[in-house]
Each structure stands twice: as C-alpha cells, then as structure tokens.
Design a protein around this motif. Structure first.
Motif, short mmCIF file in Angstrom:
data_model
loop_
_atom_site.label_atom_id
_atom_site.label_comp_id
_atom_site.label_asym_id
_atom_site.label_seq_id
_atom_site.Cartn_x
_atom_site.Cartn_y
_atom_site.Cartn_z
N SER A 1 0.71 -1.46 -0.23
CA SER A 1 0.00 -0.07 0.31
C SER A 1 0.77 1.14 -0.30
N LYS B 1 -9.81 6.91 4.40
CA LYS B 1 -9.64 5.06 4.33
C LYS B 1 -10.73 4.18 4.99
N ASP C 1 -8.28 -0.98 3.18
CA ASP C 1 -6.99 0.24 2.94
C ASP C 1 -6.21 -0.48 4.37
#
Length: 434
Positions: free
Chosen positions: A135, A164, A212
């Motif tokens: 990420s 997120k 996320d």
C-alpha cells in the motif's frame, strides 16, 4: 475390622505403653481412618468466544483433567459464540461458566450485576491496525526510524487513515482502543470509512485488497494478516508499550483488560465446591500448556481452533499468540494480580482508573464499585492458597507408622495437590490424619 489388624494394633499399643513406662518417648498410635472423601459427578455447560484465547478451554475436557475431579464439560468442548452472545446466555442460565474479555463487562458494570469473574488467566495486548505491504503506508516504527519523535510519528502514521476504508469488528469491544489509537493523530473512527465485519471477513477483505486498513479483534486474525499475509502494523498496543509511558493510571494501562472465567453469583453460591475443582483443573491445564508438555497440548488444540476460526493454526502460531499477543497468567502469577500493588497488571491498577474514566464519561452510573466484590476470582484464589498451605501442614504430620489406609488417603491428597486441586487435596489430607 479383621482379627489380624486388631492383634497388630493391640500389640502396638502394648509396646507403646511398655516404652512409656520405661521412660522412652511415646509413639503415636494411628487408628484406621474413619471416612474416605467422595468426589461427586457434575456436568458443566461451558461457553466462550470463538478465538484462540478462549477456545483453549477444550483442553480441560480433552485432557481428562476435568474428569479427574468429577466434572464433565457438556459436549466435550466449550460452546463457542460471538462475543455479544456470551453474557446474555450466561445471565439467562444457558451457560454455567464462560470465558470473557472483561472490557465488555467493565463498560457496563452498573448493569452486569450478576456476572462474577472466578479466575483470571490472561490479558490481551494484540490490538493492531494493519495495512497491506504493497500500500505504501508506513508504520509508526518507520516514522520513528526516520527521526520523528513518538508523538509526531504517531500522528503521521494515523493521518494516513483519514477517509480510508477501515475494517473494524462488528461488536464494539475494540472501539475504545481504536478511538484512542486514532486520537494520537487527532482523529476518531468517524474520520475513516469504517467497515464493521466479523474478524474472518476482515481477513478476506484485506487479502482481496477491498480495504485499506484492518483492526481485527481476534489474535488469530491479527496473526494471519501480520505474520502470514505480511500486513504491516501501522499502530499497535505493543508499539504503544514500547514508546509511551505505562503503569498505574497511564493511558496504555487503561486499554489493557483481563481475559477470565466467569459465572453468575447464583451459580457460584450454589456450586462453590465445583468452582474450586474447576479452577484447579484450569490451573493444571495451564501447566499442561506452558510446561514441558506444551508441544503435545498445542498440537491437540490446533485442529479444534483451526476448525472454529477458519484459520490454519499450527502449534508454533498458537505459541506465539499465547506468549506475545495474549500473555497468560498461571497459578504462580496469581499473587501478583491480587496482592502486588507495584505490579502493573494488579487488578486495582487497571480497573480503578478505568472505572473512574467510565463514570466521568457517563458510560456507567456514578456510584461506588467494590472491586473485591466484583472479582470473586481473588477470593477463590485466596481460598485455594489457604487450602494448599493447610494440606502441606497436614501431610507433614503423617509418618511411617501410619496405617495403610491412612497412607492411601495421604497419597490421594498428594495426587490432587500435584494436580492443583487443593480443595480435594485438603479433604483427603484431613481424612488421613483425622
């Protein structure tokens, strides 16, 4: 009584009287023991969460340790439930004993007036916010390594989460920790796109790159993501302990909670002997898990917890969880929990401050809460400790001149003593010297 035994006893009595008349030291004359203690049969309905740190209680049954004290666990294993189901089933009589994360009780202490802890066996320090290794998000450790002081590093790590997708537990048990972690960056869960799901689903979403960040509540899922899928710990309790002040009244200590066994006050009142035996079998099981037989114990447990969590857990993974994420308290650690005020995890060091905070926030009613009344585990441990000490003193009274039946009773007392069943150890020791 047979004639041979009568003759032997009469002969011994005459010998003793003769020695006394001659000025010799008198010897004790042991009669036959009058009673042999019996251990009744009892069935207990056991429950708990479907997580590694609760399902291990199946070993009480599968090892035969409960059977040794006359107890049968209904179904041969605990009834594993969602954490929001456990207390209702305990309170309405569907369960007799259950494991419980005490954070769910302390936040409702004015309402949960029936549930009573009877044994404290671990605490959870595994809360972790994780991010995919691909990420590009950095952990707080990485920010610190770049030269940032803790407070700025924590804020930078948390700021990455703003807006997120953030998978959280479906129940509120971890929300206090999540909000504290996010507050280090001036945020709360409201500043993210929270996705409340069951822990196994959180793992699926994470591996499928549909979220996320993830903060599972179970140690199994934390282990799966961090140590099997390689997800990075953006913020965790262990990182907080590493960098932040800890101890009585600290923000970190306010986030720590015991895992323990509970029953209702009615069940405890009506089944005190069973509770003593149950606790003895539990401490014996903990010795089985953390002693020389650990590999055997965890190998027996691994298929059960894997089947109930959907994770493939081997003994090494469970060992890591039990020693690093969910550290345990054995019999030898109980004195620190209940009597050592300098011990960071002393019960009042944790819960006196947490209760004050809940009262101030309006979470629970503003009234006095007697922790010694709440934690019946302390009283039970003290009772068992006294039984242990009394047994030792009685065993020391027996000598080689004791009758065979008394030696048999003494051997039974020692067997129970060695197995942490101090309740029946004392009963057999008393019978041996009565």
């Amino acid at each position: 009584m047979t004639e041979s035994k009568l003759t032997t006893r009469r002969s011994l009595l005459k010998t003793g009287l003769g020695m006394a008349a001659a000025g010799a030291l008198p010897i004790r004359v042991w009669a036959q023991a009058s009673t042999t203690p019996k251990i009744p049969e009892k069935t207990v309905r056991m429950g708990g969460f479907a997580v590694t740190n609760h399902g291990w209680t199946m070993l009480l049954s599968q090892s035969g340790f409960l059977k040794d004290v006359g107890i049968t666990m209904e179904g041969g294993a605990p009834k594993l439930l969602r954490e929001t189901q456990v207390l209702p089933q305990l309170n309405n009589g569907e369960l007799d004993i259950t494991t419980m994360w005490f954070g769910m009780v302390s936040q409702a202490l004015d309402k949960e007036v029936k549930a009573r802890p009877i044994l404290t066996y671990s605490y959870f320090q595994g809360n972790t916010i994780l991010a995919s290794p691909t990420s590009g998000f950095k952990t707080v450790d990485e920010f610190v390594a770049e030269g940032m002081p803790w407070d700025k590093a924590a804020a930078a790590a948390i700021e990455q989460m703003r807006g997120k997708r953030f998978a959280i537990t479906a129940s509120p048990s971890t929300y206090q920790w999540n909000d504290f972690a996010l507050s280090l960056g001036g945020m709360s869960m409201k500043d993210t796109q929270t996705v409340p799901v069951e822990d196994p689903r959180a793992v699926q979403l994470a591996i499928g790159n549909q979220i996320d960040f993830a903060a599972p509540g179970g140690a199994v899922q934390v282990y799966q993501l961090q140590f099997q899928a390689g997800w990075k710990p953006i913020m965790s309790t262990r990182q907080m302990i590493k960098y932040m002040p800890t101890g009585t009244g600290s923000a970190v200590n306010d986030l720590l909670n015991y895992d323990l066994m509970m029953c209702t006050d009615d069940y405890l009142r009506d089944n005190k002997d069973t509770i003593y035996r149950w606790c003895g079998a539990t401490f014996r099981t903990l010795d089985f898990i953390f002693g020389a037989t650990q590999k055997q114990a965890l190998s027996k447990y691994a298929p059960f917890i894997s089947a109930n969590t959907g994770a493939q857990m081997d003994p090494d993974a469970i060992k890591f969880i039990f020693e690093q994420i969910d550290p345990f308290f054995q019999w030898k650690d109980q004195a620190s929990i209940w009597e050592d005020e300098k011990f960071p995890l002393y019960y009042k060091n944790l819960y006196s401050y947490q209760i004050k905070k809940f009262i101030a926030a309006g979470t629970i009613a503003d009234k006095a809460y007697d922790l010694d009344e709440v934690f019946q585990a302390k009283r039970i441990w003290k009772d068992l400790s006294e039984m242990k000490t009394k047994t030792e003193a009685l065993q020391a009274k027996l000598d080689a001149t004791a009758s065979d039946d008394r030696k048999t009773l003494a051997a039974e007392a020692k067997r129970h003593y060695d197995q942490f069943n101090y309740f029946d150890a004392l009963r057999f020791a008393e019978a041996a010297v009565s």
